[in-house]
Write a protein that holds these residues in place. Structure first.
Motif, PDB file in Angstrom:
ATOM      1  N   ASN A  13      -1.021   4.206  -8.957  1.00 14.04           N
ATOM      2  CA  ASN A  13      -1.630   4.956 -10.055  1.00 14.04           C
ATOM      3  C   ASN A  13      -2.721   5.904  -9.551  1.00 14.04           C
ATOM      4  N   PRO A  14      -2.744   7.154 -10.015  1.00 16.93           N
ATOM      5  CA  PRO A  14      -3.796   8.099  -9.597  1.00 16.93           C
ATOM      6  C   PRO A  14      -5.211   7.601  -9.866  1.00 16.93           C
ATOM      7  N   GLN A  15      -5.365   6.706 -10.831  1.00 18.85           N
ATOM      8  CA  GLN A  15      -6.694   6.169 -11.123  1.00 18.85           C
ATOM      9  C   GLN A  15      -7.190   5.242 -10.016  1.00 18.85           C
ATOM     10  N   SER A  16      -6.318   4.920  -9.057  1.00 19.64           N
ATOM     11  CA  SER A  16      -6.710   4.084  -7.919  1.00 19.64           C
ATOM     12  C   SER A  16      -7.000   4.916  -6.669  1.00 19.64           C
ATOM     13  N   ASP A  17      -7.315   6.182  -6.862  1.00 17.03           N
ATOM     14  CA  ASP A  17      -7.567   7.083  -5.737  1.00 17.03           C
ATOM     15  C   ASP A  17      -8.624   6.568  -4.762  1.00 17.03           C
ATOM     16  N   TYR A  18      -9.603   5.837  -5.271  1.00 15.81           N
ATOM     17  CA  TYR A  18     -10.737   5.420  -4.436  1.00 15.81           C
ATOM     18  C   TYR A  18     -10.550   4.015  -3.867  1.00 15.81           C
TER      19      TYR A  18
END
Length: 239
Positions: A220-225
Motif C-alpha cells: 500500500n502507498p500509505q506504507s511508504d515510510y
C-alpha cells in the motif's frame, strides 16, 4: 502508481491468494510456477476477471539463469515491474546432524538463493518504475531465531532472507523502493494442522486472506515510510 507485480510460487496456496488480491486492486500480475502449469493458468484466468493483464510463467528459480529469465519475461509481458513478492521456499523438518548435503542446498536454494536471484534481477525494473515494493517471506520467530532440533537448515535460510531484506531496505530507500518481510506461522494450508493447532494461542491457523492482507499492507502507498521490517502473521505462536 505503476501497478505491475510478480509473485513467485503463485499457482496455488498463499502465493495465489496474494496474486489474486493484487489483481483485485488493479495490478497486472505475473503468476509464477515451476510444475503446476494448469493451476497457474487457471489462477491467471481468474485474475483477468478484474480487467487486468495476467500471465503464467514457468521457471525453476533455484537456477540463477531461469530466475533472471522469469523476471525479464514478466517485465516484458506486463510492461515493467514495480512489485516483487518472493513466496517460494521449501520446508524441511530434520535434525541438522541428519541433514544431507543435498537437503542443505535445497533449503538454501529454494528459500534464500531463489529470493536473491529474483530480487537482484528485478531491482533495475523497480528503479525504472520510480516506485517499488519488495516483500519476502520468512517464518514466525525467524527474526529472533535460536537453535532448533528439527528445523536448523530451514531457519538458517529464512534468517538469511531477513538480513538480506534489511540490507535492501537501507540501500534502496533513496530510490523510493521499500523491502519488508512477512513471517507466517501456521496457515490453513499447512500440513499437520491437527497436531499444531493446540499449540497456537488463537487455536486456529491463519487464513490465506490474512496472509495476503499482510503483504498488501506493505505494498500500500500509505506504507511508504515502512521499510526493513518483519511482520509476523502467526496468531501469537512462538512468542
Amino acid at each position: 502508481m505503476f501497478k505491475k507485480a510478480l509473485v513467485t510460487g503463485s499457482a496455488v496456496g498463499i502465493g495465489k491468494a496474494i496474486a489474486l488480491d493484487l489483481a483485485s486492486k488493479g495490478f497486472d500480475v505475473a503468476f509464477h510456477y515451476n510444475r503446476s502449469a494448469e493451476a497457474a493458468k487457471k489462477a491467471s484466468q481468474e485474475a483477468a476477471k478484474w480487467g487486468v493483464k495476467s500471465v503464467a510463467l514457468q521457471a525453476d528459480i533455484t537456477q540463477p539463469e531461469a530466475a533472471q529469465l522469469l523476471v525479464e519475461n514478466a517485465a516484458k509481458e506486463l510492461g515493467g515491474l514495480s512489485v516483487v513478492v518472493n513466496n517460494v521456499g521449501n520446508y524441511l523438518e530434520k535434525a541438522i546432524g541428519q541433514t544431507s548435503i543435498k537437503e542443505w542446498h535445497e533449503m538454501l536454494d529454494s528459500n534464500l538463493n531463489a529470493t536473491f536471484y529474483v530480487t537482484q534481477t528485478a531491482i533495475p525494473y523497480l528503479k525504472e518504475a520510480g516506485w517499488g515494493r519488495i516483500v519476502n517471506f520468512a517464518f514466525a520467530s525467524a527474526q529472533h531465531s535460536i537453535a532448533d532440533d528439527e528445523q536448523s537448515a530451514y531457519r538458517i535460510a529464512k534468517t538469511g532472507i531477513i538480513v538480506y531484506t534489511k540490507s535492501l531496505a537501507k540501500e534502496l530507500a533513496k530510490h523510493n523502493i521499500t523491502a519488508n518481510v512477512v513471517s507466517p506461522g501456521v496457515a490453513e494450508n499447512s500440513v499437520g494442522l491437527e497436531e499444531t493447532i493446540p499449540l497456537l494461542p488463537t487455536q486456529r491457523p491463519a487464513t490465506l486472506e490474512e496472509l495476503s492482507n499482510a503483504v498488501g499492507f506493505f505494498i500500500n502507498p500509505q506504507s511508504d515510510y515502512i521499510t526493513g521490517q518483519v511482520l509476523e502473521v502467526a496468531g501469537g505462536w512462538r512468542l
